[in-house]
Design an enzyme around this catalytic site. Structure first.
Site, PDB file in Angstrom:
ATOM      1  N   ASP A   1       2.049  -1.712  -4.479  1.00 15.67           N
ATOM      2  CA  ASP A   1       0.661  -1.281  -4.295  1.00 15.67           C
ATOM      3  C   ASP A   1      -0.159  -1.970  -5.374  1.00 15.67           C
ATOM      4  O   ASP A   1       0.398  -2.474  -6.358  1.00 15.67           O
ATOM      5  CB  ASP A   1       0.549   0.260  -4.403  1.00 15.67           C
ATOM      6  CG  ASP A   1      -0.665   0.820  -3.665  1.00 15.67           C
ATOM      7  OD1 ASP A   1      -1.792   0.394  -3.991  1.00 15.67           O
ATOM      8  OD2 ASP A   1      -0.497   1.656  -2.765  1.00 15.67           O
ATOM      9  N   ILE A   2      -1.463  -1.944  -5.178  1.00 14.79           N
ATOM     10  CA  ILE A   2      -2.342  -2.564  -6.178  1.00 14.79           C
ATOM     11  C   ILE A   2      -2.276  -1.773  -7.489  1.00 14.79           C
ATOM     12  O   ILE A   2      -2.455  -2.309  -8.562  1.00 14.79           O
ATOM     13  CB  ILE A   2      -3.774  -2.686  -5.607  1.00 14.79           C
ATOM     14  CG1 ILE A   2      -4.596  -3.703  -6.370  1.00 14.79           C
ATOM     15  CG2 ILE A   2      -4.474  -1.349  -5.522  1.00 14.79           C
ATOM     16  CD1 ILE A   2      -5.843  -4.156  -5.624  1.00 14.79           C
ATOM     17  N   ARG A   3      -2.008  -0.452  -7.366  1.00 16.41           N
ATOM     18  CA  ARG A   3      -1.763   0.406  -8.534  1.00 16.41           C
ATOM     19  C   ARG A   3      -0.518   1.220  -8.245  1.00 16.41           C
ATOM     20  O   ARG A   3      -0.355   1.703  -7.115  1.00 16.41           O
ATOM     21  CB  ARG A   3      -2.920   1.383  -8.772  1.00 16.41           C
ATOM     22  CG  ARG A   3      -4.055   0.815  -9.587  1.00 16.41           C
ATOM     23  CD  ARG A   3      -5.187   1.828  -9.716  1.00 16.41           C
ATOM     24  NE  ARG A   3      -5.740   2.165  -8.406  1.00 16.41           N
ATOM     25  CZ  ARG A   3      -6.667   1.442  -7.802  1.00 16.41           C
ATOM     26  NH1 ARG A   3      -7.156   0.374  -8.376  1.00 16.41           N
ATOM     27  NH2 ARG A   3      -7.110   1.783  -6.614  1.00 16.41           N
TER      28      ARG A   3
ATOM     29  N   GLY B   1       0.835  -1.211   0.000  1.00 17.66           N
ATOM     30  CA  GLY B   1       0.000   0.000   0.000  1.00 17.66           C
ATOM     31  C   GLY B   1       0.861   1.249   0.000  1.00 17.66           C
ATOM     32  O   GLY B   1       0.545   2.255   0.638  1.00 17.66           O
TER      33      GLY B   1
ATOM     34  N   ASP C   1      -1.060  -7.046  -5.315  1.00 23.24           N
ATOM     35  CA  ASP C   1      -2.303  -7.104  -4.532  1.00 23.24           C
ATOM     36  C   ASP C   1      -1.994  -7.961  -3.313  1.00 23.24           C
ATOM     37  O   ASP C   1      -1.624  -9.131  -3.463  1.00 23.24           O
ATOM     38  CB  ASP C   1      -3.408  -7.740  -5.404  1.00 23.24           C
ATOM     39  CG  ASP C   1      -4.754  -7.761  -4.688  1.00 23.24           C
ATOM     40  OD1 ASP C   1      -4.789  -7.841  -3.444  1.00 23.24           O
ATOM     41  OD2 ASP C   1      -5.783  -7.707  -5.390  1.00 23.24           O
TER      42      ASP C   1
ATOM     43  N   GLY D   1      -0.257   5.202  -0.943  1.00 21.18           N
ATOM     44  CA  GLY D   1      -1.320   5.895  -0.233  1.00 21.18           C
ATOM     45  C   GLY D   1      -0.753   7.051   0.580  1.00 21.18           C
ATOM     46  O   GLY D   1       0.400   7.471   0.392  1.00 21.18           O
TER      47      GLY D   1
ATOM     48  N   TYR E   1     -13.758  -1.363  10.085  1.00 25.99           N
ATOM     49  CA  TYR E   1     -12.362  -0.896  10.119  1.00 25.99           C
ATOM     50  C   TYR E   1     -11.764  -1.127  11.507  1.00 25.99           C
ATOM     51  O   TYR E   1     -10.669  -1.673  11.642  1.00 25.99           O
ATOM     52  CB  TYR E   1     -12.336   0.589   9.747  1.00 25.99           C
ATOM     53  CG  TYR E   1     -10.962   1.218   9.742  1.00 25.99           C
ATOM     54  CD1 TYR E   1      -9.979   0.788   8.854  1.00 25.99           C
ATOM     55  CD2 TYR E   1     -10.647   2.260  10.611  1.00 25.99           C
ATOM     56  CE1 TYR E   1      -8.724   1.386   8.837  1.00 25.99           C
ATOM     57  CE2 TYR E   1      -9.403   2.864  10.596  1.00 25.99           C
ATOM     58  CZ  TYR E   1      -8.450   2.425   9.706  1.00 25.99           C
ATOM     59  OH  TYR E   1      -7.202   3.009   9.690  1.00 25.99           O
TER      60      TYR E   1
HETATM   61  N1  NAD Z   1      -4.082   8.130   7.200  1.00 24.18           N
HETATM   62  C1  NAD Z   1      -4.500   8.118   8.461  1.00 24.18           C
HETATM   63  O1  NAD Z   1      -4.968   9.139   8.995  1.00 24.18           O
HETATM   64  C2  NAD Z   1      -4.377   6.855   9.275  1.00 24.18           C
HETATM   65  C3  NAD Z   1      -4.795   6.884  10.614  1.00 24.18           C
HETATM   66  C4  NAD Z   1      -4.716   5.731  11.359  1.00 24.18           C
HETATM   67  C5  NAD Z   1      -4.177   4.562  10.811  1.00 24.18           C
HETATM   68  N2  NAD Z   1      -3.786   4.555   9.515  1.00 24.18           N
HETATM   69  C6  NAD Z   1      -3.271   3.288   8.976  1.00 24.18           C
HETATM   70  O2  NAD Z   1      -2.110   3.506   8.203  1.00 24.18           O
HETATM   71  C7  NAD Z   1      -2.056   2.552   7.129  1.00 24.18           C
HETATM   72  C8  NAD Z   1      -1.904   3.294   5.808  1.00 24.18           C
HETATM   73  O3  NAD Z   1      -3.031   4.153   5.661  1.00 24.18           O
HETATM   74  P1  NAD Z   1      -3.096   5.276   4.530  1.00 24.18           P
HETATM   75  O4  NAD Z   1      -3.683   6.473   5.155  1.00 24.18           O
HETATM   76  O5  NAD Z   1      -1.822   5.369   3.787  1.00 24.18           O
HETATM   77  O6  NAD Z   1      -4.219   4.638   3.603  1.00 24.18           O
HETATM   78  P2  NAD Z   1      -4.470   4.958   2.058  1.00 24.18           P
HETATM   79  O7  NAD Z   1      -5.875   4.546   1.774  1.00 24.18           O
HETATM   80  O8  NAD Z   1      -4.057   6.339   1.735  1.00 24.18           O
HETATM   81  O9  NAD Z   1      -3.459   3.970   1.365  1.00 24.18           O
HETATM   82  C9  NAD Z   1      -3.685   2.576   1.365  1.00 24.18           C
HETATM   83  C10 NAD Z   1      -3.064   2.011   0.114  1.00 24.18           C
HETATM   84  O10 NAD Z   1      -3.381   0.618   0.085  1.00 24.18           O
HETATM   85  C11 NAD Z   1      -3.572   0.287  -1.273  1.00 24.18           C
HETATM   86  N3  NAD Z   1      -4.356  -0.936  -1.370  1.00 24.18           N
HETATM   87  C12 NAD Z   1      -5.695  -1.098  -1.203  1.00 24.18           C
HETATM   88  N4  NAD Z   1      -6.026  -2.376  -1.417  1.00 24.18           N
HETATM   89  C13 NAD Z   1      -4.890  -3.031  -1.718  1.00 24.18           C
HETATM   90  C14 NAD Z   1      -4.583  -4.380  -2.043  1.00 24.18           C
HETATM   91  N5  NAD Z   1      -5.535  -5.313  -2.118  1.00 24.18           N
HETATM   92  N6  NAD Z   1      -3.296  -4.704  -2.277  1.00 24.18           N
HETATM   93  C15 NAD Z   1      -2.317  -3.776  -2.219  1.00 24.18           C
HETATM   94  N7  NAD Z   1      -2.545  -2.478  -1.936  1.00 24.18           N
HETATM   95  C16 NAD Z   1      -3.822  -2.123  -1.694  1.00 24.18           C
HETATM   96  C17 NAD Z   1      -4.274   1.489  -1.892  1.00 24.18           C
HETATM   97  O11 NAD Z   1      -4.093   1.495  -3.307  1.00 24.18           O
HETATM   98  C18 NAD Z   1      -3.592   2.652  -1.184  1.00 24.18           C
HETATM   99  O12 NAD Z   1      -2.513   3.160  -1.945  1.00 24.18           O
HETATM  100  C19 NAD Z   1      -3.347   1.740   7.212  1.00 24.18           C
HETATM  101  O13 NAD Z   1      -3.092   0.541   7.908  1.00 24.18           O
HETATM  102  C20 NAD Z   1      -4.258   2.612   8.044  1.00 24.18           C
HETATM  103  O14 NAD Z   1      -5.197   1.849   8.749  1.00 24.18           O
HETATM  104  C21 NAD Z   1      -3.875   5.669   8.729  1.00 24.18           C
END
Ligand code: NAD
Length: 320
Positions: free
Chosen positions: A34-36, A8, A51, A11, A141
């Site tokens: 990442d998936i993309r 991921g 993925d 993200g 979640y």
């Molecule tokens: N951003 C926040 O405020 C926040 C707060 C608390 C916890 N978190 C945790 O931090 C971690 C990262 O969060 P984030 O904010 O970067 O999320 P995000 O949604 O911005 O990024 C997640 C990434 O995962 C990728 N993804 C989705 N499905 C996938 C798959 N099947 N295979 C591979 N990649 C896949 C998406 O393409 C995306 O790029 C997560 O575990 C989230 O729970 C984030």
């Protein structure tokens, strides 16, 4: 030498983690999956389409790059998870279990999995919530984040895989627009203000939530990852946060820099999620066990966000 896989990776957190690892771990191989993935390769890293539900591809990637550490960030965030809880279960729980199993079998040394304040649920005292407060979330979640923590503890105890995690609050950053979290309003508010547009906020103006600036979040991940294992009294659930604020407080702080900025409030279903989360966090265990303390105050974060977003806007305008 460390060979680091990020899942991921493109993200909100991963984009900044790539930059933080490049700066702090010179010489490490960074495999950003990442998936993309972006069409234009980013310099200094390997980019891989992966993925996380595909265990065989994951195994091949770990083996190909001789991965020693994984930052597992692939996830479906809170608001999206409520829209499609089955997908969230599959990615956040099934794939996390698969990743831990594959990491153990492929002799990866350590795995870092961010958790979230979403592990808490309604019915708890919501101020200065510590890691020992019961976790009884009512969202998919939150359920998936508690499960990730429990699985991390299990793989550590049962198989000696070194799994660690922090519970992040809402994260504020300018490199990437957040996807579908409940705290995204904060970043959206900054972006609209810098664009000179009004903002309609989906939370009530008095909704307090714990938050942190992304540079501090990166410091926490790197410090936890490097911490002496013997000092970790709690492996998977270190609360980290810098401050708490409400939408109306953030709007007022932004208006001190951009006086004409206007915000209206139209609470939607994300209000229900926010109402079940802590208003503030007790992060003292992270300070006690590995010395973490955030550097950015609320005011410093607001100034830095605005100046960075203005610089990005200026670069975009110059490019056209
Ligand atoms: N951003 C926040 O405020 C926040 C707060 C608390 C916890 N978190 C945790 O931090 C971690 C990262 O969060 P984030 O904010 O970067 O999320 P995000 O949604 O911005 O990024 C997640 C990434 O995962 C990728 N993804 C989705 N499905 C996938 C798959 N099947 N295979 C591979 N990649 C896949 C998406 O393409 C995306 O790029 C997560 O575990 C989230 O729970 C984030």
């Amino acid at each position: 030498m460390e060979n680091i896989l990020i899942t991921g990776a493109f993200g909100q957190v991963g984009t900044d983690l790539i930059l933080a690892l490049k700066e702090n771990k010179p010489g490490a191989t960074i495999v950003a999956s990442d998936i993309r993935i972006p069409e234009k390769p980013k310099p200094g890293i390997q980019q891989v389409v992966l993925d996380v539900r595909d265990q065989e591809e994951l195994r091949k990637t770990i083996s190909r790059y001789n991965i020693t550490k994984i930052y597992h960030l692939a996830s479906i965030l809170s608001a999206s998870a409520e829209k499609d809880p089955f997908l969230a279960y599959d990615i956040n729980i099934n794939a996390t279990f698969g990743l831990l199993k594959t990491a153990y079998k492929e002799h990866v040394r350590s795995v870092i999995i961010p958790s979230s304040i979403a592990v808490y649920g309604p019915g708890i005292s919501r101020d200065m919530v510590g890691s020992g407060v019961p976790t009884v979330p009512q969202t998919m979640y939150g359920i998936s984040k508690v499960t990730g923590e429990l699985l991390g503890n299990y793989f550590s105890m049962k198989f000696g895989l070194d799994v660690r995690g922090v519970r992040f609050p809402g994260l504020i950053s300018y490199e990437t627009v957040p996807t579908a979290g409940t705290t995204d309003y904060a970043v959206e508010m900054f972006i609209k203000a810098v664009e000179g547009k009004p903002y309609s906020c989906y939370l009530r103006p008095d909704t307090f939530l714990p938050m942190m600036y992304m540079p501090d979040a990166m410091t926490s991940l790197l410090m936890l990852s490097d911490a002496d294992s013997g000092r970790l009294k709690n492996r998977m659930s270190y609360n980290v946060a810098a401050y708490s604020f409400s939408p109306e407080q953030l709007a007022a702080a932004i208006k001190r820099h951009i006086p004409g900025f206007e915000v209206s409030y139209n609470a939607d279903e994300r209000q229900n999620i926010a109402d079940g989360w802590p208003r503030s966090l007790d992060s003292s265990e992270a300070m006690r066990d590995w010395g973490f303390s955030p550097q950015y105050t609320f005011d410093a974060m607001v100034s830095d966000m605005i100046s960075n977003l203005q610089a990005i806007k200026g670069r975009r305008q110059n490019a056209v």
